[in-house]
Design a protein around this motif. Structure first.
Motif, short mmCIF file in Angstrom:
data_model
loop_
_atom_site.label_atom_id
_atom_site.label_comp_id
_atom_site.label_asym_id
_atom_site.label_seq_id
_atom_site.Cartn_x
_atom_site.Cartn_y
_atom_site.Cartn_z
N ASP A 169 0.83 -1.21 0.00
CA ASP A 169 0.00 0.00 0.00
C ASP A 169 0.86 1.25 0.00
OD1 ASP A 169 -2.65 1.27 0.17
OD2 ASP A 169 -1.90 2.02 2.08
N GLN A 170 1.94 1.27 0.79
CA GLN A 170 2.82 2.44 0.78
C GLN A 170 3.45 2.63 -0.60
OE1 GLN A 170 5.40 3.21 4.25
NE2 GLN A 170 4.43 1.48 5.27
N SER A 171 3.81 1.53 -1.25
CA SER A 171 4.38 1.60 -2.60
C SER A 171 3.37 2.16 -3.59
CB SER A 171 4.83 0.21 -3.05
OG SER A 171 5.73 -0.37 -2.14
N ALA A 172 2.13 1.68 -3.49
CA ALA A 172 1.07 2.15 -4.39
C ALA A 172 0.81 3.64 -4.19
CB ALA A 172 -0.20 1.35 -4.16
N GLN A 173 0.76 4.07 -2.94
CA GLN A 173 0.48 5.48 -2.65
C GLN A 173 1.61 6.38 -3.15
OE1 GLN A 173 -2.40 6.45 -1.67
NE2 GLN A 173 -3.28 4.56 -0.83
N GLU A 174 2.85 5.94 -3.00
CA GLU A 174 3.98 6.73 -3.48
C GLU A 174 3.97 6.80 -5.01
OE1 GLU A 174 7.60 8.95 -3.66
OE2 GLU A 174 5.95 8.73 -2.21
N PHE A 175 3.66 5.68 -5.65
CA PHE A 175 3.56 5.68 -7.11
C PHE A 175 2.47 6.65 -7.57
CE2 PHE A 175 1.22 4.13 -10.83
CZ PHE A 175 2.23 4.19 -11.80
N ALA A 176 1.30 6.60 -6.94
CA ALA A 176 0.21 7.49 -7.33
C ALA A 176 0.59 8.95 -7.13
CB ALA A 176 -1.05 7.15 -6.53
N ARG A 177 1.23 9.24 -6.00
CA ARG A 177 1.64 10.63 -5.73
C ARG A 177 2.57 11.16 -6.82
NH1 ARG A 177 5.69 13.49 -4.35
NH2 ARG A 177 7.12 11.71 -4.23
N LEU A 178 3.61 10.39 -7.12
CA LEU A 178 4.60 10.84 -8.08
C LEU A 178 4.05 10.84 -9.50
CD1 LEU A 178 7.48 11.77 -8.52
CD2 LEU A 178 8.21 9.38 -8.59
N ALA A 179 3.28 9.81 -9.84
CA ALA A 179 2.70 9.75 -11.18
C ALA A 179 1.74 10.92 -11.42
CB ALA A 179 1.97 8.43 -11.38
N ASN A 180 0.90 11.22 -10.45
CA ASN A 180 -0.07 12.32 -10.61
C ASN A 180 0.63 13.67 -10.71
OD1 ASN A 180 -2.27 10.61 -10.67
ND2 ASN A 180 -2.60 10.70 -8.46
N GLU A 181 1.73 13.81 -9.99
CA GLU A 181 2.53 15.03 -10.09
C GLU A 181 3.05 15.21 -11.52
OE1 GLU A 181 6.83 15.70 -8.37
OE2 GLU A 181 5.37 15.96 -6.75
N ARG A 182 3.47 14.11 -12.14
CA ARG A 182 4.02 14.16 -13.49
C ARG A 182 2.93 14.21 -14.57
NH1 ARG A 182 8.78 9.48 -12.86
NH2 ARG A 182 10.20 10.74 -11.56
N LEU A 183 1.78 13.60 -14.29
CA LEU A 183 0.71 13.56 -15.28
C LEU A 183 -0.02 14.89 -15.43
CD1 LEU A 183 -0.80 10.07 -14.36
CD2 LEU A 183 0.19 10.67 -16.59
N GLY A 184 -0.03 15.70 -14.38
CA GLY A 184 -0.77 16.95 -14.44
C GLY A 184 -2.24 16.68 -14.68
N ASN A 185 -2.82 17.32 -15.72
CA ASN A 185 -4.24 17.10 -16.01
C ASN A 185 -4.46 16.05 -17.10
OD1 ASN A 185 -3.40 18.42 -18.27
ND2 ASN A 185 -4.73 20.21 -18.04
N LYS A 186 -3.41 15.31 -17.44
CA LYS A 186 -3.54 14.28 -18.49
C LYS A 186 -4.36 13.09 -18.00
CE LYS A 186 0.82 15.14 -20.95
NZ LYS A 186 1.31 16.28 -20.18
N ALA A 187 -4.19 12.71 -16.75
CA ALA A 187 -4.86 11.55 -16.17
C ALA A 187 -4.64 11.57 -14.67
CB ALA A 187 -4.31 10.26 -16.77
N LYS A 188 -5.31 10.68 -13.97
CA LYS A 188 -5.15 10.61 -12.53
C LYS A 188 -5.14 9.15 -12.08
CE LYS A 188 -6.96 12.24 -8.11
NZ LYS A 188 -8.04 12.98 -7.42
N VAL A 189 -4.12 8.77 -11.30
CA VAL A 189 -4.05 7.44 -10.71
C VAL A 189 -4.80 7.45 -9.38
CG1 VAL A 189 -2.54 5.64 -9.79
CG2 VAL A 189 -1.83 6.96 -11.80
N VAL A 190 -5.72 6.51 -9.22
CA VAL A 190 -6.49 6.39 -7.97
C VAL A 190 -6.27 4.99 -7.41
CG1 VAL A 190 -8.77 6.54 -6.88
CG2 VAL A 190 -8.23 7.98 -8.87
N VAL A 191 -5.86 4.91 -6.13
CA VAL A 191 -5.52 3.63 -5.51
C VAL A 191 -6.73 3.04 -4.79
CG1 VAL A 191 -4.04 2.47 -3.81
CG2 VAL A 191 -3.11 4.33 -5.23
N PHE A 192 -6.97 1.75 -5.02
CA PHE A 192 -8.03 1.00 -4.32
C PHE A 192 -7.37 -0.21 -3.66
CE2 PHE A 192 -10.06 3.28 -7.75
CZ PHE A 192 -11.25 3.75 -7.20
N GLY A 193 -7.11 -0.13 -2.36
CA GLY A 193 -6.46 -1.22 -1.65
C GLY A 193 -7.45 -2.12 -0.94
#
Length: 341
Positions: free
Chosen positions: A54-78
């Protein structure tokens, strides 16, 4: 002749102009929201809050969303919100789920991944990095692609240990007859059968109740999964077998992933690889913290005779080599890469 008078449309009042402007802005906002929603990228996993996965998924989502901007959004469902591992793997293949974090279940979908189910194969994370670079990426990831899965990143589930309510486990024979939950995957079942246990595959979300009610005597998992699932509340003993190091994989369905915009694909893949350093550092920290927390809850820890377990594991290696095409070569390459460790 009577001159025809030209009629003019009345000028819009300031109030009317403001209303039209607001309506236009709202329409644009709704349109952009709809487009944005179409690019929501769901990331599902079975682990609980605070676990390494879960910590790995949350860190991935945080960093990916920072880089994606308004292109897309990663949402985690654990916590198995989108189903168990088996169900999510099916959803990846069907394209109804964008991302998941499988571990042992990969061996049920791509037989070569059963290599990571071999007892005491991976010595440490540096060894795992070598296996990833020289065996996993060039040979095994293309096999996953053929089965419909795109592996974006190689992360970690962890080193597995046994908990139970019957007795401390020191040698394989101490497992004789023990009802032990294992994750879905043929090789974990075979391994514990060879040790004398009675292993049963079961979804991770069902394990706590199975232990609490006595349906299962024990289970095996990394410390981070044991602690985050609160198994220490329903288990008397933890035996530090360290029998398997299990990678975890950030996985997508190949067809669904290719349907995403090229720039989104690139960001997701790059971020998945960049997060590996965070995953390994967090895993190492948790390894040093969690055993004391588990024992503080009253679960008694003991060391084991690893040489006895290694000796009892030889038949599993031989069977893997016979049943999985190229299995012997994969194992031999992985083992050779560990000579320096």
């Amino acid at each position: 002749m009577t001159a025809k008078l030209k009629t003019r449309k009345p000028l819009a009042s300031p109030l009317r102009r403001a209303t039209l402007s607001l309506l236009g802005a709202a329409a644009l906002a709704l349109g952009s929201t709809a487009a944005y929603a179409q690019l929501e990228i769901k990331l599902g996993h079975v682990a609980g809050p605070g676990s390494l996965i879960d910590q790995s998924a949350q860190e991935f989502a945080r960093l990916a969303n920072e880089r994606l901007g308004n292109k897309a959004k990663v949402v985690v469902f654990g916590s198995s919100q989108l189903g168990g591992d088996t169900e999510m793997m099916q959803k990846l293949r069907l394209g109804t789920l964008e991302l998941s974090i499988p571990s042992t279940i990969m061996s049920s979908n791509v037989p070569a991944f059963g290599m990571f189910e071999m007892p005491y194969l991976v010595k440490n994370r540096e060894h795992m990095k070598k296996i990833e670079a020289e065996v996993l990426r060039p040979t095994m990831l293309p096999m996953a692609e053929e089965k419909g899965f795109k592996i974006l990143g190689v992360w970690e589930n962890g080193v597995r240990h046994i908990t139970n309510n019957t007795r401390p486990i020191v040698k394989p024979e101490d497992l004789k007859g023990m009802r032990l939950r294992v994750p879905p995957g043929v090789w974990r079942v075979k391994m514990f059968q060879a040790y004398g246990a009675n292993p049963s595959p079961m979804a991770y979300s069902e394990v706590f109740v199975a232990l609490q009610t006595g349906v299962m005597d024990g289970q095996e998992n990394p410390l981070t999964q044991i602690y985050s699932a609160k198994f220490q509340e329903v288990q008397k003993f933890i035996s530090m077998t360290g029998h398997v190091y299990t990678p975890a994989y950030l996985a997508a369905g190949s067809r669904k992933f290719k349907s995403l915009p090229a720039d989104v694909q690139a960001i997701l893949e790059k971020t998945a690889q960049d997060v590996q350093a965070y995953v390994y550092a967090t895993a190492a920290r948790l390894d040093g913290e969690l055993l004391s927390k588990i024992t503080a809850a009253g679960t008694k820890a003991n060391e084991v005779d690893k040489n006895a377990f290694i000796a009892a594991s030889k038949a599993i290696y031989q069977e893997f080599g016979k049943e999985v095409p190229g299995g012997t070569d994969l194992v031999e390459k992985a083992v050779a890469l560990g000579a320096a460790f």
